[in-house]
Scaffold this motif. Structure first.
Motif, PDB file in Angstrom:
ATOM      1  N   ARG A 133     -12.056  -2.822  11.403  1.00 19.41           N
ATOM      2  CA  ARG A 133     -12.857  -1.999  10.509  1.00 19.41           C
ATOM      3  C   ARG A 133     -11.977  -1.595   9.329  1.00 19.41           C
ATOM      4  NH1 ARG A 133     -16.624   2.445  12.577  1.00 19.41           N
ATOM      5  NH2 ARG A 133     -17.049   3.587  10.676  1.00 19.41           N
ATOM      6  N   PRO A 134     -12.486  -1.724   8.094  1.00 22.16           N
ATOM      7  CA  PRO A 134     -11.659  -1.307   6.966  1.00 22.16           C
ATOM      8  C   PRO A 134     -11.336   0.183   7.053  1.00 22.16           C
ATOM      9  CG  PRO A 134     -13.859  -2.002   6.236  1.00 22.16           C
ATOM     10  CD  PRO A 134     -13.820  -2.174   7.701  1.00 22.16           C
ATOM     11  N   ARG A 135     -10.100   0.543   6.726  1.00 24.39           N
ATOM     12  CA  ARG A 135      -9.694   1.941   6.807  1.00 24.39           C
ATOM     13  C   ARG A 135      -9.160   2.362   5.451  1.00 24.39           C
ATOM     14  NH1 ARG A 135      -9.451   2.964  11.947  1.00 24.39           N
ATOM     15  NH2 ARG A 135      -8.744   5.073  11.520  1.00 24.39           N
ATOM     16  N   CYS A 136      -9.162   3.658   5.201  1.00 26.71           N
ATOM     17  CA  CYS A 136      -8.420   4.130   4.036  1.00 26.71           C
ATOM     18  C   CYS A 136      -7.411   5.169   4.495  1.00 26.71           C
ATOM     19  CB  CYS A 136      -9.359   4.649   2.956  1.00 26.71           C
ATOM     20  SG  CYS A 136     -10.095   6.199   3.355  1.00 26.71           S
ATOM     21  N   ILE A 159      -5.383   6.727  -0.839  1.00 29.52           N
ATOM     22  CA  ILE A 159      -5.728   7.767  -1.817  1.00 29.52           C
ATOM     23  C   ILE A 159      -4.532   8.698  -1.938  1.00 29.52           C
ATOM     24  CG2 ILE A 159      -7.353   9.625  -2.364  1.00 29.52           C
ATOM     25  CD1 ILE A 159      -9.227   8.150  -0.262  1.00 29.52           C
ATOM     26  N   VAL A 160      -3.899   8.678  -3.083  1.00 34.86           N
ATOM     27  CA  VAL A 160      -2.712   9.512  -3.289  1.00 34.86           C
ATOM     28  C   VAL A 160      -3.164  10.806  -3.953  1.00 34.86           C
ATOM     29  CG1 VAL A 160      -0.417   9.639  -4.316  1.00 34.86           C
ATOM     30  CG2 VAL A 160      -1.340   7.421  -3.583  1.00 34.86           C
ATOM     31  N   ILE A 161      -2.871  11.924  -3.302  1.00 31.90           N
ATOM     32  CA  ILE A 161      -3.291  13.219  -3.836  1.00 31.90           C
ATOM     33  C   ILE A 161      -2.038  14.035  -4.146  1.00 31.90           C
ATOM     34  CG2 ILE A 161      -4.776  15.230  -3.456  1.00 31.90           C
ATOM     35  CD1 ILE A 161      -6.099  13.697  -1.179  1.00 31.90           C
ATOM     36  N   GLY A 162      -1.800  14.270  -5.426  1.00 31.59           N
ATOM     37  CA  GLY A 162      -0.654  15.085  -5.826  1.00 31.59           C
ATOM     38  C   GLY A 162      -1.155  16.452  -6.285  1.00 31.59           C
ATOM     39  N   ASP A 163      -0.296  17.448  -6.156  1.00 37.46           N
ATOM     40  CA  ASP A 163      -0.719  18.805  -6.526  1.00 37.46           C
ATOM     41  C   ASP A 163      -1.135  18.892  -7.993  1.00 37.46           C
ATOM     42  OD1 ASP A 163      -0.421  19.667  -3.990  1.00 37.46           O
ATOM     43  OD2 ASP A 163       1.457  20.787  -4.319  1.00 37.46           O
ATOM     44  N   ALA A 164      -0.365  18.229  -8.894  1.00 36.99           N
ATOM     45  CA  ALA A 164      -0.653  18.322 -10.332  1.00 36.99           C
ATOM     46  C   ALA A 164      -1.988  17.664 -10.650  1.00 36.99           C
ATOM     47  CB  ALA A 164       0.471  17.655 -11.126  1.00 36.99           C
ATOM     48  N   GLU A 165      -2.219  16.463 -10.040  1.00 33.72           N
ATOM     49  CA  GLU A 165      -3.486  15.757 -10.295  1.00 33.72           C
ATOM     50  C   GLU A 165      -4.668  16.554  -9.736  1.00 33.72           C
ATOM     51  OE1 GLU A 165      -1.396  12.742  -8.527  1.00 33.72           O
ATOM     52  OE2 GLU A 165      -1.988  11.184  -9.978  1.00 33.72           O
ATOM     53  N   LEU A 166      -4.382  17.169  -8.601  1.00 33.93           N
ATOM     54  CA  LEU A 166      -5.436  17.953  -7.961  1.00 33.93           C
ATOM     55  C   LEU A 166      -5.912  19.072  -8.890  1.00 33.93           C
ATOM     56  CD1 LEU A 166      -6.844  17.852  -5.229  1.00 33.93           C
ATOM     57  CD2 LEU A 166      -5.263  19.610  -4.435  1.00 33.93           C
ATOM     58  N   ASP A 212      -5.850   0.164  -4.442  1.00 29.12           N
ATOM     59  CA  ASP A 212      -6.402  -0.935  -3.643  1.00 29.12           C
ATOM     60  C   ASP A 212      -5.212  -1.755  -3.157  1.00 29.12           C
ATOM     61  OD1 ASP A 212      -7.420  -3.398  -2.773  1.00 29.12           O
ATOM     62  OD2 ASP A 212      -9.256  -3.087  -3.930  1.00 29.12           O
ATOM     63  N   LEU A 213      -4.896  -1.634  -1.872  1.00 28.76           N
ATOM     64  CA  LEU A 213      -3.643  -2.214  -1.378  1.00 28.76           C
ATOM     65  C   LEU A 213      -3.701  -3.740  -1.295  1.00 28.76           C
ATOM     66  CD1 LEU A 213      -2.855   0.405   1.402  1.00 28.76           C
ATOM     67  CD2 LEU A 213      -1.891   0.276  -0.892  1.00 28.76           C
ATOM     68  N   ALA A 214      -4.912  -4.283  -1.187  1.00 29.01           N
ATOM     69  CA  ALA A 214      -5.013  -5.741  -1.125  1.00 29.01           C
ATOM     70  C   ALA A 214      -4.864  -6.340  -2.526  1.00 29.01           C
ATOM     71  CB  ALA A 214      -6.339  -6.135  -0.500  1.00 29.01           C
ATOM     72  N   GLN A 215      -5.505  -5.701  -3.498  1.00 33.18           N
ATOM     73  CA  GLN A 215      -5.518  -6.242  -4.872  1.00 33.18           C
ATOM     74  C   GLN A 215      -4.334  -5.759  -5.713  1.00 33.18           C
ATOM     75  OE1 GLN A 215      -8.186  -8.132  -5.981  1.00 33.18           O
ATOM     76  NE2 GLN A 215      -9.410  -7.937  -4.119  1.00 33.18           N
ATOM     77  N   ARG A 244     -17.952   0.725  -1.132  1.00 31.51           N
ATOM     78  CA  ARG A 244     -17.049  -0.425  -0.996  1.00 31.51           C
ATOM     79  C   ARG A 244     -16.908  -0.874   0.441  1.00 31.51           C
ATOM     80  NH1 ARG A 244     -11.762  -0.364  -4.720  1.00 31.51           N
ATOM     81  NH2 ARG A 244     -12.868  -0.379  -6.674  1.00 31.51           N
ATOM     82  N   GLU A 245     -16.687   0.105   1.354  1.00 33.10           N
ATOM     83  CA  GLU A 245     -16.462  -0.267   2.748  1.00 33.10           C
ATOM     84  C   GLU A 245     -17.723  -0.859   3.347  1.00 33.10           C
ATOM     85  OE1 GLU A 245     -12.687   1.465   3.863  1.00 33.10           O
ATOM     86  OE2 GLU A 245     -13.240   0.135   2.254  1.00 33.10           O
TER      87      GLU A 245
END
Ligand code: HAM
Length: 421
Positions: A323-326, A378-385, A394-397, A415-416
């Motif tokens: 199953r695709p995961r994130c 999904i990268v979540i940084g405090d500043a972006e947040l 997209d780890l495949a592409q 997508r999934e």
């Protein structure tokens, strides 16, 4: 002190269980397509049930049962599933509810055998039983279902070996014929077989001892001794299988290790994969007298059980659809809170999500995402947040884009599910 699993009983670790699921799903699917419904009976039964149904002079009852007593009751871990299913059928007066019952089961069985590849002390069986249909059409249907299942699973070289043991009259005549055949060879038999010539000569045909095998060369086959009703059943079974185009091989000396069988007997064997000497994937047959012997009405029955470990050995590596995961990689304290919330929303929307809450560098989290086989990270940084956005990788592409936090669930669930970007 180090602890190990009991000899002959195996752990099935999570990466192996995925293969079991593929097999169990295929079995359930085909059983349900054929009208079987699942039954679950206890793993422990009163010892007497197995002695009575399987037979006192069988290997299973003589030396392989795990028996213990509690509160003055002798109890046994089930060595097979048929006796328990038949007991439940009688106990719940199933015959009064429907003329024919088709049941299936999956679960662990226990036999204190000498462990080797394909032979364990705890092993798993999937089995089916039909109560109330005297056959032979349903016998043919059952064998055809099994050949179809193994074909679908991808075990190419399965051979369905077919025999007939007749009813009690034929069985007695066959016993007498075998006794007459074996008595002059008494000296060449193993000690164990010698002791069985009188009580249960059929079991000697099943012996693995090379001395017994040699002595049984040329033994009479039961099909010559069938009475008219048994012969009509036997002929009917082969006629139906021929009509279905189901391949089978007649083995006139097929006997099975359990005493309850009448008329139809079958075993499916294979030489595929890593199967060694234990190459019987599945065994079964008719047992028209068990229900009555257990105190029920005169209801005929037929069934089979297959050893799941052996099927997996025959299959080798089973392709498991993942199953695709994130993967959520929070970088910072407030990011962690947002990631917990986002992971819950993703899972609520049916998207499998893993969250690394241990902290650490982005590099180590990406390595973890890769190891888990995640498609997106999904990268979540405090500043972006603070700006209400996250990075979607997209780890495949090997692509990355900035996305509003509020849009992540909608995007990934599309997508999934195989939808567009
Ligand atoms: P069985 O031939 O004793 O029949 O077992 C059925 C299958 O279970 C075997 O063909 C084998 O694949 C697997 N099996 C048996 N013993 C072991 C073991 N020690 N380790 C691994 N696999 C094993 C029965 O059990 C009958 N109840 C079948 C049946 C159902 N007859 C009528 N209805």
């Amino acid at each position: 002190m180090s602890y190990r699993a009991v000899k002959g009983m195996n752990d099935i670790l999570p990466d192996e269980v995925a293969q079991w699921h593929v097999l169990e799903r295929a079995f359930r699917e085909i059983a349900e397509l054929h009208g079987y419904a699942e039954v679950r009976t206890p793993i422990v039964e009163g010892t007497e049930l197995f002695v009575r149904s399987i037979g006192e002079t069988t290997d299973v009852v003589e030396k392989e049962m795990y028996t213990f007593s509690r509160h003055d009751e002798s109890l046994t871990l089930r060595p097979e599933g048929t006796a328990g299913a038949a007991r439940a059928y009688v106990e719940h007066k199933q015959h009064a509810k429907e003329p024919v019952s088709r049941w299936y089961y999956l679960g662990p069985m226990f036999r204190a055998e000498r462990p080797q590849r394909g032979r364990y002390r705890q092993f798993y069986q999937a089995g089916c039983e039909i109560f109330g249909d005297p056959g032979p059409a349903c016998d043919a249907e059952m064998i055809d279902m099994l050949v179809g299942l193994f074909r679908k699973l991808g075990i190419a070289d399965v051979s369905a070996n077919l025999g007939c043991i007749g009813g009690p009259g034929t069985r007695e005549r066959y016993r007498a014929a075998l006794r007459d055949f074996l008595k002059p060879k008494l000296e060449s038999l193993s000690e164990h077989a010698r002791a069985r010539v009188e009580a249960n000569p059929l079991r000697i045909l099943d012996s693995k001892d090379p001395r017994d095998r040699a002595a049984c060369e040329g033994a009479p086959g039961v099909t010559d001794l069938l009475d008219d009703a048994d012969r009509a059943h036997w002929d009917g079974l082969r006629r139906h299988l021929d009509r279905l185009g189901t391949p089978y091989v007649v083995d006139p000396r097929l006997v099975r290790g359990l005493d309850y069988y009448t008329r139809t007997l079958f075993e499916l064997t294979s030489r595929s994969g890593e199967l060694g000497a234990q190459n019987t994937l599945c065994g079964g047959g008719r047992y028209d007298h068990m229900i009555e012997e257990l105190g029920g009405p005169n209801v005929p029955a037929i069934g089979f059980a297959m050893g799941l470990e052996r099927i997996l050995l025959a299959l080798g590596q089973v392709a498991v659809e993942k199953r695709p995961r994130c993967f959520l990689a929070p970088l910072g304290e407030s990011a962690l809170g947002a990631a917990l919330e986002l992971a819950r929303s993703l899972r609520d929307a049916g998207v499998a999500a893993d969250l690394d809450a241990r902290g650490g560098s982005l590099k180590s989290m990406l390595r973890r995402a890769d190891a888990l086989g995640a498609r997106h990270c999904i990268v979540i940084g405090d500043a972006e947040l603070a700006r209400g956005v996250v990075q979607l990788k997209d780890l495949a592409q090997h692509q990355q884009e900035e996305l509003a936090l509020a849009d992540v669930v909608a995007r990934l669930s599309r997508r999934e599910a195989g939808g567009g970007p």
